[in-house]
Design an enzyme around this catalytic site. Structure first.
Site, short mmCIF file in Angstrom:
data_model
loop_
_atom_site.label_atom_id
_atom_site.label_comp_id
_atom_site.label_asym_id
_atom_site.label_seq_id
_atom_site.Cartn_x
_atom_site.Cartn_y
_atom_site.Cartn_z
CB SER A 24 -43.69 -40.17 -35.96
OG SER A 24 -44.41 -38.86 -34.76
CG ASN A 46 -43.46 -27.08 -26.17
OD1 ASN A 46 -43.61 -28.20 -25.38
ND2 ASN A 46 -42.99 -26.79 -24.93
CD GLU A 47 -39.84 -25.22 -30.85
OE1 GLU A 47 -40.48 -26.45 -30.94
OE2 GLU A 47 -39.73 -25.03 -30.17
CD GLU A 84 -49.73 -37.89 -26.53
OE1 GLU A 84 -50.13 -37.18 -27.67
OE2 GLU A 84 -48.08 -38.05 -26.62
CD GLN A 127 -49.33 -41.84 -29.60
OE1 GLN A 127 -48.13 -41.24 -28.68
NE2 GLN A 127 -49.70 -40.28 -30.35
CB SER A 162 -43.62 -44.41 -26.97
OG SER A 162 -43.17 -42.97 -26.93
#
Lengths: 376, 386
Positions: B129, B370-371, B244, B126, B161
């Site tokens: 980012s 998670n934020e 995902e 992937q 990754s």
């Protein structure tokens, strides 16, 4: 379907103004709401058709109990319709079905019907029990339940009769025949009583062996429906918080736009989302009556009461000082959450039951829906 | 929700179990991120799986699948984790790009990429980012500039990754140079050995190669390698992110198997372990079960035609947090030996708990922190203002 009807009806009636009126009057039970719940047969949902009930299942009632939690409905509805009613019907049926009960060595009528006089007396008593069950299913008679798992009896003062335990037996006692001592709860709508009473052959519905299994089943219902109320309560707390933080402005912006506030409420929503499937699975597997299904009910009670508590506390926090005031309703939900955690088995008890399932039954992903294997 | 497996599902489980029993390698493969050897060992396993028809059971037969439903997928996964089968080196392809291609790809693209993916012939990385575009993914700067029937790809991707050894990557590029934010982005596939691509592996906190950065300098990619319409990249990425976080990346069975192992560890060490840890062990098991029950409910809903929504965010928070708590509890049970690496002379049976704990710490970061997930829940589920 019945859950949607219940939700709508309860939200129409359980307005803040209504709760405040009841609070000021020191009342929990309300005749009008009770009548309407009876008219749409919700009071007799779990009662057998022979008693005039709908003979629906825990899967159906759990949604109604969730709606009651969401609305913070005061009074005896959930315990009457969800726990006491089915217990009375089952105990009464066992007594009436004396011949069948005799075959398995249990049952009140069989045990007592050794003379013609006694047999007639038993028949009269059984008719009276069946009559009370039918009136309870129709909502004409209110029941309270003194379960040995709970130290106190909720809403005993408005009940016509109380189901009580003595040496495992199920007893049915007129409210006039017991002495009530009020035990004030932090939840103003939870009217708890200590009950002093004397067991007698006349009050006994079942023997101890049958009674114990009925009390066990009643406990599972009590815990399951307390969990359902907690889940509804948790969602209501989040919704109250959300509503407030959208309108309350500080630093020129709604406080709900700040991440610290968002994350607090989002975290509670995560807890709710993962308590709900446990609750519904516990209801779906209620009749399994084994170590797996009991652990699932305990699991639901633990996670739903946690969600209710953290939900109420998050709602309090985001309301700021308003949340700490008597005037804002948040405290009503906080107190109900606290009260429900204390009823039908503390979380510590339920955690132990889960641990027992883990340590004694097979584990692993293929056992998500397993049942106990009996080796005869 | 029906909580009883059908006879067909029971038979399917038995079939999967028997096949895995006959084929799962007896000893663990070397990790796929650390060395080329480990990576290729996992590719070989993917090929074994594919030869048995188990590459991706939910895909249609024409793409190398079995056309099974999501409940069967969950059963497959349960047996897969139960058997301790190797990690899926092609998970980026199978679980992320695959579903995206299935929904947005042309028939030609599906035929070109899906069977090769299912066979393990092409392993995917992937490439989303960038150094300046992490949580703020829409800030990507890498460009896909149109040049005839090709795009010219330029830019710097990071935290990719599998990219150290993978064959292909799916990247998010700005195809409209005048655009900003979510607009003007496109999803373009490119081979990692194409001229102009430089891959530089990045070591993780445990020192092993875990991901890579990818530099693109005038990399030529045919327009046919763009998925969806030009400028539709953001929408596609969000759909991929839904897969995902939502259902495919982290099967509940992964945690149920880990929880069962944790209970076993606790029982073995009960005499020495702090008795208060029993509560944490119970909790880890409960959370794994909650997650499983939730996923079964979601799968049932999706089978009936529902769409995955914000629960992909609640799921991601839940599994990542339960994973950390579970692994950390294992370390507490191990006591003073918890810090020992497996090769330490007195490590004994510490197993892979330390590795698994360290990896669990990445959970709240990858696939959207998670934020960010909590922001999504607050804004989309609860309706709070941005």
């Amino acid at each position: 379907m019945s859950a949607e009807v219940a939700r709508k009806l309860l939200m129409e009636h359980c307005t803040s103004a209504f709760l405040r009126k009841q609070l000021a009057a020191g009342l929990a039970h309300d005749d009008r709401i009770w009548r309407e719940l009876s008219e749409i047969s919700l009071v007799g949902m779990l009662m057998p058709e022979s008693a005039g009930g709908l003979a629906l299942s825990e899967v159906d009632f759990v949604l109604v109990a969730e709606a009651c939690g969401y609305a913070a409905l005061p009074g005896p509805f959930v315990e009457h319709a969800g726990v006491a009613g089915p217990l009375l019907a089952a105990a009464g049926a066992a007594a009436v079905g004396g011949a069948a009960a005799n075959a398995v060595g249990t049952g009140l009528a069989a045990a007592r019907a050794d003379t013609i006089v006694a047999r007639l007396a038993a028949a009269r008593a059984n008719t009276a029990v069946a009559g009370l069950a039918a009136r309870a299913a129709a909502g004409e008679a209110l029941l309270a339940i003194g379960h040995p798992a709970n130290p106190f009896v909720a809403d005993a003062d408005t009940a016509e009769a109380v189901l009580l335990e003595h040496k495992g037996e199920v007893h049915l006692v007129s409210r006039r025949a017991v002495r009530l001592t009020r035990e004030e709860s932090i939840d103003p709508f939870r009217r708890l009583f200590r009950i002093d009473w004397t067991a007698s052959p006349d009050t006994r519905l079942t023997n101890g062996a049958l009674g114990r299994s009925l009390w066990e089943e009643a406990f599972e219902r009590g815990a399951l429906f307390a969990a359902a109320q907690c889940l509804g309560l948790a969602q209501r707390a989040v919704d109250l918080g959300v509503e407030y933080v959208k309108s309350r402005k500080q630093f020129g912006k709604p406080i709900g736009s700040y991440q610290a506030v968002k994350h607090l409420l989002a975290s509670v929503q995560v807890k709710i989302e993962f308590a709900r499937p446990v609750l519904y699975a516990a209801a779906a597997r209620f009749s399994q009556h084994d170590c797996f299904s009991r652990a699932l009910i305990s699991h639901a009670k633990v996670v739903a009461s946690e969600a209710a508590e953290v939900g109420a506390r998050a709602a309090l926090q985001v309301h700021g000082a308003m949340g700490y005031s008597w005037e804002v309703d948040v405290h009503l939900f906080l107190k109900r959450a606290l009260a429900l955690e204390c009823a039908w088995g503390l979380s510590s008890f339920h955690r132990k039951r889960i641990t027992r399932r883990i340590l004694t039954q097979p584990l692993g992903p293929e056992h998500t829906f397993s049942r106990e294997q009996h080796h005869a | 929700m029906d909580l009883t497996y059908t006879a067909e599902q029971v038979a399917f489980r038995a079939e999967v179990r028997a096949w895995l029993k006959a084929h799962v390698p007896a000893s663990a493969l070397p990790p796929f991120d650390a060395t080329r050897e480990g990576f290729e060992a996992h590719r070989k396993w993917e090929r074994t799986l594919a030869a048995g028809g188990w590459g991706m059971v939910t895909w249609p037969r024409e793409y190398g699948g079995r056309g099974l439903d999501l409940i069967q997928w969950l059963i497959f996964e349960e047996e897969y984790y139960r058997a301790g089968a190797p990690g899926r080196v092609n998970q980026n392809g199978l679980f992320l790009l695959g579903p995206t291609l299935m929904e947005f790809g042309t028939p030609e693209q599906k035929a070109r990429f899906l069977p090769a993916m299912a066979r393990g012939d092409e392993i995917w990385a992937q490439a989303w980012s960038e150094p300046q575009a992490g949580s703020d993914l829409a800030a990507v700067r890498a460009t896909a500039q149109r040049d005839g029937d090709d795009y010219l790809l330029n830019g710097h991707k990071i935290w990719c990754s599998r990219a150290a050894f993978a064959d292909w990557a799916f990247g998010l590029f700005r195809s409209d140079p005048t655009s900003e934010g979510h607009k003007g982005l496109s999803l373009v596939l490119f081979p990692l050995d194409a001229p102009g691509v430089t891959v530089r592996p990045i070591a993780r906190l445990d020192g092993k190669v875990g991901f890579a950065e990818v530099f693109l300098e005038g990399v030529r990619a045919p327009v046919a390698q763009r998925i969806g319409e030009e400028g539709q990249g953001w929408k596609l990425c969000m759909a991929t992110a839904g897969f995902e976080r939502g259902l495919l990346l982290r099967s509940p069975s992964r945690y149920q198997v880990a929880a069962a192992k944790l209970v076993e560890l606790y029982q073995q060490q009960a005499e020495r372990a702090d008795p208060t840890l029993e509560a944490a062990v119970t909790r880890a098991w409960m959370d794994a079960e909650s997650y499983a029950l939730s996923i079964y409910a979601t799968a049932s809903r999706l089978i009936q035609g529902g769409k995955i929504g914000a629960e992909s965010s609640t799921n991601k928070i839940f599994w990542s947090e339960l994973d950390i708590a579970l692994q950390r509890t294992a370390l507490s049970i191990l006591g003073a030996r918890a810090e020992l690496l497996p090769q330490a002379p007195d490590a004994g049976d510490v197993g892979t708990w330390l590795d698994d704990y360290l990896f669990s710490l990445a959970g709240p970061i990858y696939a959207g922190t998670n934020e960010i997930q909590r922001n999504i829940i607050a804004e989309r589920m609860l309706g709070l203002p941005r």
